[in-house]
Design a protein around this motif. Structure first.
Motif: not given
Length: 269
Positions: A129, A131, A134, A141, A143-144, A183, A186, A213, A216
């Motif tokens: 991930s 962060t 984010c 929320s 995150c990638s 992506e 969360y 995540c 994130c």
């Protein structure tokens, strides 16, 4: 020459080419590296009484004439012809990938083609991930995530949410690294997985969004969050110190009372 005669001759030529296999697409044969594979000559009893020849990428590698077999040095002891002229390749290697051509020679010539693809073992994908990518709002929320594999060929890399395909990428080059971003929102209830597969096998990496995540999941304003967190820590420390001081004062008081009683008892005697 009449048109119909030209048509007949063209038809005869097409039939002849079709008979010898000129228009036959090679049969696809996927094999895992190290395994054995047998390519069937489909030779009849009459045909195998003559000659069966095998070529690999136009190089003659095996010949079968009236029961006697000869082999090319390149494959050493890894080739075996049976009594029908069918070819077995043992201990397959990546370099065995290519087109194998079987020519059966009798009263007529017949051709069988096989496109053999040797696949290397698949490793389980690695998911990380980022962060720094984010993003947060009052309602969610995100995150990638990045799914990666190394030294792969002829594979497809895919992201799934549950059983639903989200995205995929395929490659046919040899020994390259492959990555696929995603992506995600969360939410603990979402189940994600990254899958790498070829025509023979697949490997899956299940993803725990909560772990990857975690950073994130903070509110959108980090400054406020960290400020609130600092104040909470300070309150906890102050409370703990006050508690420790109270316990220490109580212990001192009890010790002082006992000391005075001991002194009084000594004076009386």
């Amino acid at each position: 020459m009449p048109v119909f005669m030209k048509t007949i001759r063209i038809f005869d030529l097409f039939f002849l080419l079709r008979l010898v296999g000129a228009f036959d697409a090679p049969r696809e044969v996927p094999v895992m590296v190290g395994d054995s594979v047998t390519l069937d000559s489909n030779a009849s009893e009459i045909e195998r009484a003559n000659e069966v020849e095998w070529r690999f990428n136009d190089i003659r590698i095996a010949n079968f004439i009236k029961g006697d077999a000869t082999y090319h040095e390149r494959f050493k002891d890894r080739l075996k012809l049976d009594r029908n002229g069918s070819l077995t390749i043992k201990d397959t290697r990546i370099t065995d990938t290519g087109v194998f051509k079987c020519t059966v020679i009798s009263t007529r010539e017949r051709v069988e083609r096989f496109r053999v693809t040797i696949y290397a073992p698949l490793s389980i994908p690695v998911v990380t991930s980022d962060t720094s990518q984010c993003s947060s709002s009052s309602s969610s929320s995100t995150c990638s995530l990045l799914c990666s594999v190394v030294n792969v060929s002829h594979v497809t890399l895919s992201w799934y949410k549950g059983n639903s395909l989200l995205s995929s990428i395929s490659v046919s080059d040899l020994s390259i690294s492959l990555s696929l971003p995603l992506e995600v929102e969360y939410q603990e209830k979402n189940t994600y997985s990254c899958v790498i597969n070829n025509p023979i096998r697949n490997q899956t990496r299940h993803v725990c969004i909560t772990d990857l995540c975690r950073l994130c999941s903070v509110p959108s304003s980090n400054e406020v969050h960290y400020g609130e967190g600092t104040e909470a820590v300070i309150r906890l420390v102050v409370t703990a110190l006050v508690g420790v001081a109270a316990v220490a004062a109580f212990i001192v008081l009890v010790y002082d009372i006992r000391s005075r009683r001991v002194e009084k008892d000594v004076l009386k005697h």
